[in-house]
Design a protein around this motif. Structure first.
Motif, short mmCIF file in Angstrom:
data_model
loop_
_atom_site.label_atom_id
_atom_site.label_comp_id
_atom_site.label_asym_id
_atom_site.label_seq_id
_atom_site.Cartn_x
_atom_site.Cartn_y
_atom_site.Cartn_z
N LYS A 74 0.86 -1.20 0.00
CA LYS A 74 0.00 0.00 0.00
C LYS A 74 0.88 1.24 0.00
O LYS A 74 2.06 1.18 0.36
CB LYS A 74 -0.94 -0.01 1.21
CG LYS A 74 -0.26 -0.12 2.56
CD LYS A 74 -1.30 -0.23 3.66
CE LYS A 74 -0.66 -0.53 5.02
NZ LYS A 74 -0.07 -1.91 5.08
N ILE A 75 0.28 2.32 -0.39
CA ILE A 75 0.98 3.61 -0.42
C ILE A 75 0.32 4.52 0.59
O ILE A 75 -0.88 4.79 0.52
CB ILE A 75 0.90 4.23 -1.82
CG1 ILE A 75 1.46 3.27 -2.87
CG2 ILE A 75 1.65 5.56 -1.86
CD1 ILE A 75 1.08 3.64 -4.28
N ILE A 76 1.11 4.98 1.54
CA ILE A 76 0.65 5.91 2.56
C ILE A 76 1.29 7.26 2.25
O ILE A 76 2.49 7.35 2.00
CB ILE A 76 1.07 5.44 3.96
CG1 ILE A 76 0.52 4.03 4.24
CG2 ILE A 76 0.62 6.42 5.04
CD1 ILE A 76 1.21 3.32 5.37
N ALA A 77 0.49 8.30 2.23
CA ALA A 77 1.00 9.61 1.85
C ALA A 77 0.61 10.66 2.89
O ALA A 77 -0.41 10.53 3.56
CB ALA A 77 0.47 10.00 0.48
N PRO B 212 -0.37 14.53 11.60
CA PRO B 212 -0.16 14.43 10.15
C PRO B 212 -1.47 14.22 9.40
O PRO B 212 -2.38 13.56 9.89
CB PRO B 212 0.75 13.19 10.01
CG PRO B 212 1.38 13.02 11.35
CD PRO B 212 0.38 13.50 12.35
N VAL B 213 -1.55 14.81 8.21
CA VAL B 213 -2.69 14.61 7.32
C VAL B 213 -2.36 13.42 6.42
O VAL B 213 -1.45 13.48 5.61
CB VAL B 213 -2.97 15.86 6.47
CG1 VAL B 213 -4.09 15.60 5.48
CG2 VAL B 213 -3.29 17.05 7.36
N ILE B 214 -3.11 12.33 6.59
CA ILE B 214 -2.79 11.08 5.92
C ILE B 214 -3.85 10.73 4.87
O ILE B 214 -5.04 10.87 5.12
CB ILE B 214 -2.69 9.92 6.93
CG1 ILE B 214 -1.65 10.23 8.01
CG2 ILE B 214 -2.37 8.60 6.22
CD1 ILE B 214 -0.22 10.37 7.50
N PHE B 215 -3.38 10.29 3.71
CA PHE B 215 -4.29 9.70 2.72
C PHE B 215 -3.58 8.50 2.10
O PHE B 215 -2.39 8.30 2.28
CB PHE B 215 -4.72 10.72 1.66
CG PHE B 215 -3.59 11.30 0.84
CD1 PHE B 215 -3.25 10.77 -0.39
CD2 PHE B 215 -2.88 12.42 1.30
CE1 PHE B 215 -2.22 11.31 -1.16
CE2 PHE B 215 -1.86 12.97 0.54
CZ PHE B 215 -1.54 12.41 -0.69
N MET B 216 -4.33 7.69 1.38
CA MET B 216 -3.80 6.44 0.84
C MET B 216 -3.94 6.42 -0.68
O MET B 216 -4.83 7.06 -1.25
CB MET B 216 -4.54 5.24 1.42
CG MET B 216 -4.69 5.26 2.94
SD MET B 216 -3.19 4.79 3.81
CE MET B 216 -3.31 3.02 3.72
N LYS B 217 -3.06 5.68 -1.31
CA LYS B 217 -3.15 5.41 -2.74
C LYS B 217 -3.12 3.89 -2.93
O LYS B 217 -2.44 3.18 -2.18
CB LYS B 217 -1.97 6.02 -3.50
CG LYS B 217 -1.97 7.55 -3.61
CD LYS B 217 -0.68 8.01 -4.27
CE LYS B 217 -0.63 9.51 -4.50
NZ LYS B 217 -1.09 9.91 -5.82
N PRO B 218 -3.85 3.36 -3.91
CA PRO B 218 -3.80 1.92 -4.17
C PRO B 218 -2.51 1.53 -4.89
O PRO B 218 -1.81 2.39 -5.43
CB PRO B 218 -5.02 1.69 -5.05
CG PRO B 218 -5.19 2.98 -5.79
CD PRO B 218 -4.78 4.05 -4.82
N LEU C 278 7.41 -5.72 9.25
CA LEU C 278 6.02 -5.71 9.69
C LEU C 278 5.95 -4.95 11.01
O LEU C 278 6.75 -5.20 11.91
CB LEU C 278 5.53 -7.15 9.87
CG LEU C 278 4.07 -7.34 10.26
CD1 LEU C 278 3.16 -7.02 9.08
CD2 LEU C 278 3.84 -8.79 10.71
N GLY C 279 5.01 -4.02 11.13
CA GLY C 279 4.95 -3.24 12.36
C GLY C 279 3.58 -2.68 12.67
O GLY C 279 2.83 -2.28 11.79
N PHE D 77 -2.96 3.05 13.46
CA PHE D 77 -4.20 2.76 12.75
C PHE D 77 -4.05 1.63 11.73
O PHE D 77 -4.98 0.84 11.54
CB PHE D 77 -4.67 4.02 12.00
CG PHE D 77 -4.79 5.23 12.86
CD1 PHE D 77 -5.95 5.48 13.59
CD2 PHE D 77 -3.75 6.15 12.96
CE1 PHE D 77 -6.06 6.61 14.39
CE2 PHE D 77 -3.85 7.28 13.76
CZ PHE D 77 -5.02 7.50 14.48
N VAL D 78 -2.89 1.58 11.07
CA VAL D 78 -2.68 0.67 9.96
C VAL D 78 -1.40 -0.13 10.19
O VAL D 78 -0.35 0.45 10.48
CB VAL D 78 -2.57 1.45 8.63
CG1 VAL D 78 -2.32 0.50 7.47
CG2 VAL D 78 -3.81 2.28 8.38
#
Length: 204
Positions: free
Chosen positions: A2-5, A26-32, A65-66, A163-164
């Protein structure tokens, strides 16, 4: 993978986009994973946007892994960095925000996460003091330094891992400095980390 941005992680970039609020997290969004573009392959301009902007960033590769990672241990969870581009459909972003809608689609479309060749972090004395820049057709258009981040890499990793679960091969786009702008068909983009070219591709 996954991509975390991270969004708005440089103060001057926040100003250029007109954001005046102070972020305490932090302002977090994801990319597939379908957003990944690598190996110097060309970026093809999508039909759904008339205003695609480049956002040059340091990209961190997760190697362990964390979950619920403490900040003091976060550096153990990545092994390499590169220069990447977070392509953004700016016209769609404005429309979504004006309508109070989620704006993932303007960030997560196919080939919107361009990555260069990775370099082992051990090569650098301090990943939190790395200079990077982007040129278009040989002219520098954006430059940044990781020491100017509002939220440091290790702090971001610790925050997100609440969270992830982070997995081997995940990518962290750490935010863009001031100087974002549009791209157009035919342009040649090259990204540098400490003056070493790691990213090289064309817009088609």
């Amino acid at each position: 993978m996954k991509i975390i941005a991270v969004g708005m992680n440089y103060a001057l970039h926040k100003e250029e986009l007109g954001h005046t609020e102070i972020n305490t997290e932090p302002v977090i969004f994801m990319k597939p994973d379908s957003a990944i573009l690598k190996d110097g392959k060309p970026f093809f301009m999508p039909d759904f946007s008339k205003e695609i902007h480049y956002e040059t960033e340091l990209v961190v590769r997760i190697n362990r892994l964390g979950k619920n990672i403490a900040t003091r241990f976060a550096s153990r969870y990545y092994d390499a960095v590169t220069v990447g581009i977070d392509f953004t459909a700016r016209d769609l972003q404005r429309k979504f925000r004006e309508n109070g809608q989620p704006w993932e689609l303007c960030k997560s479309f196919d080939s919107s996460a361009v990555i260069g060749n990775f370099v082992e972090v051990d090569r650098y004395k301090d990943v939190q003091d790395l200079h990077f820049h982007l040129t278009i057709d040989g002219k520098e258009v954006q430059r940044g330094c990781t020491k100017d981040m509002l939220f440091r890499i290790d702090d971001i990793i610790a925050y997100v891992s609440q969270f992830v679960t982070l997995k081997i091969g995940d990518l962290l786009f750490t935010g863009t400095p001031v100087g974002v702008g549009p791209v157009s068909i035919g342009q040649h983009l090259e990204g540098y980390l400490e003056d070493e070219k790691l990213l090289d591709f064309y817009v088609r």
